[in-house]
Design an enzyme around this catalytic site. Structure first.
Site, PDB file in Angstrom:
ATOM      1  N   GLU A  84      35.256  35.713 -75.028  1.00  0.00           N
ATOM      2  CA  GLU A  84      36.317  35.803 -74.011  1.00  0.00           C
ATOM      3  C   GLU A  84      37.100  34.495 -74.001  1.00  0.00           C
ATOM      4  O   GLU A  84      36.521  33.421 -73.899  1.00  0.00           O
ATOM      5  CB  GLU A  84      35.721  36.075 -72.635  1.00  0.00           C
ATOM      6  CG  GLU A  84      36.718  36.020 -71.485  1.00  0.00           C
ATOM      7  CD  GLU A  84      37.912  36.934 -71.689  1.00  0.00           C
ATOM      8  OE1 GLU A  84      39.055  36.424 -71.635  1.00  0.00           O
ATOM      9  OE2 GLU A  84      37.701  38.151 -71.914  1.00  0.00           O
ATOM     10  N   GLY A  90      38.431  40.322 -66.942  1.00  0.00           N
ATOM     11  CA  GLY A  90      39.624  40.911 -67.521  1.00  0.00           C
ATOM     12  C   GLY A  90      40.757  41.087 -66.527  1.00  0.00           C
ATOM     13  O   GLY A  90      40.815  40.456 -65.472  1.00  0.00           O
ATOM     14  N   CYS A  92      41.516  43.700 -64.641  1.00  0.00           N
ATOM     15  CA  CYS A  92      41.155  44.368 -63.391  1.00  0.00           C
ATOM     16  C   CYS A  92      40.756  43.377 -62.313  1.00  0.00           C
ATOM     17  O   CYS A  92      41.312  43.373 -61.216  1.00  0.00           O
ATOM     18  CB  CYS A  92      40.023  45.359 -63.634  1.00  0.00           C
ATOM     19  SG  CYS A  92      39.387  46.107 -62.109  1.00  0.00           S
ATOM     20  N   HIS A 490      36.670  69.467 -38.978  1.00  0.00           N
ATOM     21  CA  HIS A 490      37.953  69.341 -38.269  1.00  0.00           C
ATOM     22  C   HIS A 490      37.785  68.342 -37.126  1.00  0.00           C
ATOM     23  O   HIS A 490      36.794  68.398 -36.404  1.00  0.00           O
ATOM     24  CB  HIS A 490      38.382  70.696 -37.694  1.00  0.00           C
ATOM     25  CG  HIS A 490      39.632  70.601 -36.859  1.00  0.00           C
ATOM     26  ND1 HIS A 490      40.891  70.561 -37.417  1.00  0.00           N
ATOM     27  CD2 HIS A 490      39.797  70.513 -35.511  1.00  0.00           C
ATOM     28  CE1 HIS A 490      41.787  70.463 -36.446  1.00  0.00           C
ATOM     29  NE2 HIS A 490      41.146  70.435 -35.284  1.00  0.00           N
TER      30      HIS A 490
END
Length: 511
Positions: A84, A90, A92, A490
């Site tokens: 890396e 990364g 995200c 509901h």
């Protein structure tokens, strides 16, 4: 914004032409008997090449595809290197999903505070301190990234190499001047913001989806070139922070890969907040400097100029393959620079896989993670998993949110399906009315011959959460009639899905 992805369509990666025969794929991807000597051979017994360290597995890219795959391979006994050049996590974690959603959350609070009197609550003057918003975002990103760094450091078979990697041969790379090699290489280097060719752009300061999250003062007037997923999220976010916002979209409508009724409903919601949306506006020239920019766009064949204090370019993403040295390998690329794969994520080079955004759409964090799962199961467990026919949802984190899965109506028609369609307006859902969040539309697309759900769009409050009811149904092969009579609590937002399903009917002329 969606889990940082880009303005994109979703190409069917299962239709990518393989350039090797099936037997070749079989020999690379899976040991013949994962329970016996074939699996043992790939764990810790890689022969030395005499050209530096040799690994069982090299993972290029420490993002949401590379990190989980590297961890799983290492814990299974593979001598693994994770390469890396910047921060773990990364796009995200560092520049996409997490930081944008953090700032969008602040913008939503500001918006609710501005409108609080609609709920009978008086707050007084509302002030946005953008610097504090950015600090909150940065602290969250740092804390998550620190955890990832600790986990990598604690994995005994995983070596983190910091630096740029470049291929010099088949499964041979140079990192920081040292040549290394591996039995298997997994490319997960992701994408970056694409800068379009616009006259004058190179000489004008502009923002992208990364730098737009670093501002510490609210821009008075933000002009955004691009009305896709990235553009609309930033447009609403900065409008809620207090900016005047103009969106220039070259396509006939926002989010061009979505159905027009969905994008029209979203546009109405954005314009109701004061965002100026100009469609069929192709940016041709940019002028100006710090604090004053002018964009000349061709709108229906007529040149018009749009001025602002800040310019943001949201023109999609491009793959980070141009500096990998792939010309020294047999890894094939498509016309846009994305790595060509088959449906098991194998590239055209023996012993090399591609996962995450670098292999083309769909480009989301959740598909990147699933890519890692598929590769691990195939390489280590000897399975034959495929990305073909995956049920892939995605979201756009505007208000209303758009949760999507499967085919749109337009895509289903192009594919030749005879359709049943169900729609229901969010303003008719009791809970949405109680919450004061009535923008949006729910849409279900079903195959008229089988009643199976082909796709769905949930454009309403919490749409990216609600769409998972359709994701589950599609994963299980359910018919829309199976969901139609389900009892929903509901009042909830979810009962709106029930109402949309109850309204499914044949397209005109089929009955």
């Amino acid at each position: 914004m969606p889990d940082q992805t880009n303005d994109r369509t979703q190409p069917d990666v299962s239709k990518v032409e393989d350039t090797r025969d099936q037997a070749t794929f079989e020999s690379i991807a899976r040991p013949s008997d994962p329970a016996s000597d074939a699996l043992q051979e790939i764990q810790g017994t890689a022969p030395s090449t005499g050209i530096g360290t040799h690994y069982d597995a090299l993972v290029l890219g420490g993002g949401m595809a590379g990190v989980p795959l590297a961890h799983r391979l290492a814990y299974k006994g593979f001598k693994t290197a994770l390469i890396e050049r910047a921060e773990l996590g990364g796009t995200c974690l560092n520049r996409g999903c997490i930081p944008t959603k953090t700032m969008i959350a602040s913008a939503r609070v500001a918006h609710q505070a501005y409108l609080s009197e609609q709920w009978g609550v008086e707050t007084g003057e509302v002030r946005v301190h953008l610097g504090r918003v950015v600090d909150r975002k940065d602290e969250l990103v740092r804390s998550i990234r620190a955890g990832s760094e600790r986990n990598v450091a604690q994995n005994p078979n995983l070596t983190l190499l910091r630096g740029d990697a470049r291929f010099v041969g088949a499964r041979r790379l140079v990192v920081n001047g040292e040549e290394i090699s591996a039995e298997r290489v997994f490319i997960a280097v992701g994408t970056r913001n694409r800068v379009p060719q616009i006259e004058g752009l190179a000489g004008v300061p502009f923002l992208d989806s990364t730098t737009a999250m670093e501002l510490r003062e609210v821009p008075p007037h933000l002009v955004i070139v691009g009305g896709g997923y990235i553009g609309v999220e930033f447009a609403q976010m900065y409008r809620r922070f207090g900016s005047r916002v103009t969106v220039l979209q070259s396509a006939p409508h926002l989010l061009p890969s979505e159905d027009e009724d969905i994008t029209t409903a979203l546009r109405e919601a954005l314009e109701a907040e004061g965002i100026e949306v100009v469609v069929r506006a192709r940016a041709r020239r940019v002028e100006g400097g710090e604090g004053q920019v002018r964009v000349t766009a061709s709108v229906d064949g007529e040149d018009r100029t749009y001025s602002g204090t800040h310019l943001m370019i949201a023109a999609g993403r491009m793959p980070n393959t141009d500096e990998l040295g792939l010309e020294h390998t047999d890894v094939g690329l498509d016309g846009h620079g994305f790595i060509r794969i088959n449906d098991r994520l194998e590239t055209t080079a023996p012993g090399v896989w591609a996962l995450g955004d670098v292999r083309g759409g769909p480009m989301f964090t959740h598909t990147a993670r699933d890519d890692a799962r598929i590769i691990y199961q195939n390489v280590v467990k000897g399975q034959d998993l495929s990305i073909r026919d995956r049920v892939v949802p995605w979201g756009v984190f505007t208000d209303p949110q758009l949760g999507r899965v499967g085919l749109s109506e337009r895509e289903a028609r192009v594919a030749g399906f005879k359709l049943k369609i169900g729609t229901y307006e969010a303003r008719k859902v009791a809970k949405a009315r109680a919450n004061g969040e009535t923008w949006g539309l729910i849409k279900v697309v079903a195959d008229a011959s089988t009643d199976r759900i082909l796709g769905a769009a949930v454009l309403m409050a919490e749409g990216a959460e609600l769409v998972h009811e359709f994701v589950t149904a599609m994963q299980l092969g359910a018919r829309y009639t199976d969901l139609q009579d389900m009892i929903h609590i509901h009042p909830t937002l979810a009962e709106g899905l029930n109402n949309a399903l109850g309204g499914v009917h044949y397209e005109e002329g089929l009955e």
